[in-house]
Motif scaffolding. Structure first.
Motif, mmCIF file in Angstrom:
data_model
loop_
_atom_site.group_PDB
_atom_site.id
_atom_site.type_symbol
_atom_site.label_atom_id
_atom_site.label_comp_id
_atom_site.label_asym_id
_atom_site.label_seq_id
_atom_site.Cartn_x
_atom_site.Cartn_y
_atom_site.Cartn_z
ATOM 1 N N ARG A 1 8.414 -21.284 -43.055
ATOM 2 C CA ARG A 1 8.400 -20.960 -44.484
ATOM 3 C C ARG A 1 9.164 -19.683 -44.837
ATOM 4 O O ARG A 1 9.187 -19.279 -45.999
ATOM 5 N N GLY A 2 9.741 -19.035 -43.834
ATOM 6 C CA GLY A 2 10.522 -17.821 -44.114
ATOM 7 C C GLY A 2 9.684 -16.649 -44.582
ATOM 8 O O GLY A 2 10.045 -15.945 -45.523
ATOM 9 N N GLU A 3 8.548 -16.439 -43.920
ATOM 10 C CA GLU A 3 7.655 -15.348 -44.340
ATOM 11 C C GLU A 3 7.969 -14.014 -43.676
ATOM 12 O O GLU A 3 7.289 -13.030 -43.916
ATOM 13 N N PHE A 4 8.989 -13.988 -42.829
ATOM 14 C CA PHE A 4 9.301 -12.742 -42.127
ATOM 15 C C PHE A 4 10.372 -11.958 -42.878
ATOM 16 O O PHE A 4 11.198 -12.524 -43.582
ATOM 17 N N GLN A 5 10.289 -10.655 -42.702
ATOM 18 C CA GLN A 5 11.183 -9.775 -43.438
ATOM 19 C C GLN A 5 11.520 -8.584 -42.543
ATOM 20 O O GLN A 5 10.667 -8.156 -41.754
ATOM 21 N N LEU A 6 12.728 -8.066 -42.661
ATOM 22 C CA LEU A 6 13.060 -6.864 -41.896
ATOM 23 C C LEU A 6 12.927 -5.638 -42.781
ATOM 24 O O LEU A 6 13.484 -5.589 -43.878
ATOM 25 N N GLU B 1 16.853 1.386 -37.998
ATOM 26 C CA GLU B 1 16.184 0.479 -37.058
ATOM 27 C C GLU B 1 15.555 -0.652 -37.856
ATOM 28 O O GLU B 1 14.860 -0.408 -38.850
ATOM 29 N N ALA B 2 15.785 -1.881 -37.412
ATOM 30 C CA ALA B 2 15.178 -3.053 -38.044
ATOM 31 C C ALA B 2 13.788 -3.266 -37.461
ATOM 32 O O ALA B 2 13.636 -3.400 -36.251
ATOM 33 N N LEU B 3 12.770 -3.273 -38.323
ATOM 34 C CA LEU B 3 11.385 -3.452 -37.878
ATOM 35 C C LEU B 3 10.802 -4.651 -38.626
ATOM 36 O O LEU B 3 10.745 -4.652 -39.861
ATOM 37 N N VAL B 4 10.413 -5.666 -37.867
ATOM 38 C CA VAL B 4 10.003 -6.923 -38.493
ATOM 39 C C VAL B 4 8.621 -6.801 -39.133
ATOM 40 O O VAL B 4 7.755 -6.080 -38.629
ATOM 41 N N VAL C 1 18.203 -3.206 -33.245
ATOM 42 C CA VAL C 1 17.306 -4.361 -33.212
ATOM 43 C C VAL C 1 16.489 -4.307 -31.922
ATOM 44 O O VAL C 1 17.050 -4.111 -30.837
ATOM 45 N N ASN C 2 15.173 -4.468 -32.039
ATOM 46 C CA ASN C 2 14.316 -4.474 -30.854
ATOM 47 C C ASN C 2 14.384 -5.823 -30.151
ATOM 48 O O ASN C 2 14.324 -6.869 -30.788
ATOM 49 N N VAL C 3 14.502 -5.779 -28.840
ATOM 50 C CA VAL C 3 14.537 -7.002 -28.036
ATOM 51 C C VAL C 3 13.327 -6.980 -27.111
ATOM 52 O O VAL C 3 13.113 -6.013 -26.387
ATOM 53 N N SER C 4 12.527 -8.035 -27.161
ATOM 54 C CA SER C 4 11.311 -8.068 -26.339
ATOM 55 C C SER C 4 11.663 -8.444 -24.899
ATOM 56 O O SER C 4 12.694 -9.072 -24.641
ATOM 57 N N PRO C 5 10.799 -8.065 -23.947
ATOM 58 C CA PRO C 5 11.075 -8.363 -22.536
ATOM 59 C C PRO C 5 11.316 -9.847 -22.266
ATOM 60 O O PRO C 5 12.255 -10.205 -21.550
ATOM 61 N N LEU C 6 10.495 -10.712 -22.883
ATOM 62 C CA LEU C 6 10.667 -12.153 -22.649
ATOM 63 C C LEU C 6 12.007 -12.635 -23.190
ATOM 64 O O LEU C 6 12.725 -13.415 -22.549
ATOM 65 N N ARG D 1 10.364 6.398 -44.244
ATOM 66 C CA ARG D 1 9.521 5.331 -43.693
ATOM 67 C C ARG D 1 10.303 4.026 -43.642
ATOM 68 O O ARG D 1 11.279 3.874 -44.381
ATOM 69 N N PRO D 2 9.876 3.090 -42.801
ATOM 70 C CA PRO D 2 10.519 1.763 -42.821
ATOM 71 C C PRO D 2 10.288 1.111 -44.181
ATOM 72 O O PRO D 2 9.174 1.134 -44.695
#
Ligand code: C2E
Ligand code: MG
Ligand code: MG
Ligand code: MG
Length: 287
Positions: free
Chosen positions: A37-42, A59-62, A112-117, A258-259
């Protein structure tokens, strides 16, 4: 009746586990729907160069703009997305959205943050390539932040992934420096452009004797290795002035901004803060 009470404990434990598993499963379904549904935002948080008080990057923070729960912080869903593998899709979305936002922040880069996985996933490098082709973004304006937890001693695979990222033209930052099993040999072995000093060192600057010594040493080390040093979590003017005088390249934290969503970004640093930073940077450094 030790046996019986043991069994009751087990029943209670089992019920608690089931509830946790149910909650997690519900959150996973919710995440999938949210992606759909596109509920995420940076949100974007500025990084500021004390020498000029200019914003150099964001810094992009989701954030998850949940229809019922409101704005949800990454700490509440990234771990679940990691465990379920949904971080791969979410990470792809974050990257594409960051590329799209570049046009709106001329002269600045976005990290952009990249997770370990995500970092270890077979699709990661192909996806980086695809997103550049699809969006036409300039990789030199993008920096990928990874944490020490991504790196394992003598890890040739991590080295080759980082080399490939670098080869594609992205910048690479080591996030939360000092919190993991940091080894100084990491710093020379991996091609980092930037080291981000963890917030815990910054918040301890005024209250412990060790933190200023450690922070000065990291800044010195970074300068010697030709890496940019960024301090995270700068909340007070005292912290900012100490870091500026110690030669820290960039500051990030609530003091500087602030972000915020793109539409609410402030154009620059608060003028009173800017004046002090530039002045402090220019004043002669103590030997
Ligand atoms: P991080 O990458 O270390 O990001 C910095 C966190 O510190 C952010 O929290 C930011 O809002 C917060 N922060 C910034 N300045 C200050 C300050 O002055 N004081 C305090 N107390 N906090 C400050 P946030 O946005 O909740 O993100 C938390 C973590 O979630 C991030 O830590 C990062 O590891 C992860 N994350 C955020 N966005 C993404 C994403 O798109 N992908 C992935 N894989 N992880 C993400
Ligand atoms: Mg980060
Ligand atoms: Mg960090
Ligand atoms: Mg951190």
């Amino acid at each position: 009746h030790a046996k019986e009470s043991g069994r009751n404990t087990y029943v209670v434990f089992q019920a608690g586990m089931n509830e946790l598993i149910e909650k997690r499963r519900a959150l996973e379904l919710d995440l999938a729907a949210g992606l759909e549904r596109g509920e995420f935002q940076l949100y974007l948080q500025p990084r500021v160069e004390p020498a000029t008080a200019a914003i150099t990057s964001y810094e992009a923070l989701v954030r998850w703009n949940h229809p019922k729960k409101g704005m949800v912080s990454p700490g509440d869903f990234i771990p679940v997305a990691e465990a379920s593998g949904q971080i791969i899709r979410l990470g792809e979305w974050v990257l594409a959205e960051a590329c799209r936002l570049l046009d709106s922040v001329p002269g600045c880069s976005i990290s952009v943050n990249v997770s370990p996985l995500q970092f270890r996933h077979a699709d990661f490098l192909p996806n980086l390539h695809d997103v550049l082709v699809r969006t036409g973004a300039n990789p030199a304006r993008l920096e990928l932040e990874i944490t020490e937890s991504v790196l394992i001693e003598n890890d040739q695979r991590a080295v080759s992934i980082l080399d490939e990222i670098k080869h594609m033209g992205f910048g690479i930052a080591l996030d939360d420096f000092g919190t993991g099993y940091s080894s100084l040999s990491y710093l020379s072995r991996y091609p980092f452009d930037t080291i981000k000093i963890d917030r815990s060192f910054v918040s301890n600057l005024a209250t412990t004797d060790n933190a200023p010594v450690i922070v000065r040493s990291i800044i010195e080390l970074g300068a010697g290795l030709g890496m940019k040093i960024v301090a995270e979590g700068v909340e007070t003017i005292e912290e900012a002035l100490f870091l500026a005088q110690a030669g820290c390249d960039e500051l990030q934290g609530y003091l500087l901004g602030r972000p915020k969503p793109l539409t609410e970004l402030q154009r620059g640093v608060d003028n009173a803060i800017a004046v002090q930073l530039v002045h402090m940077h220019r004043s002669p450094r103590p030997i």
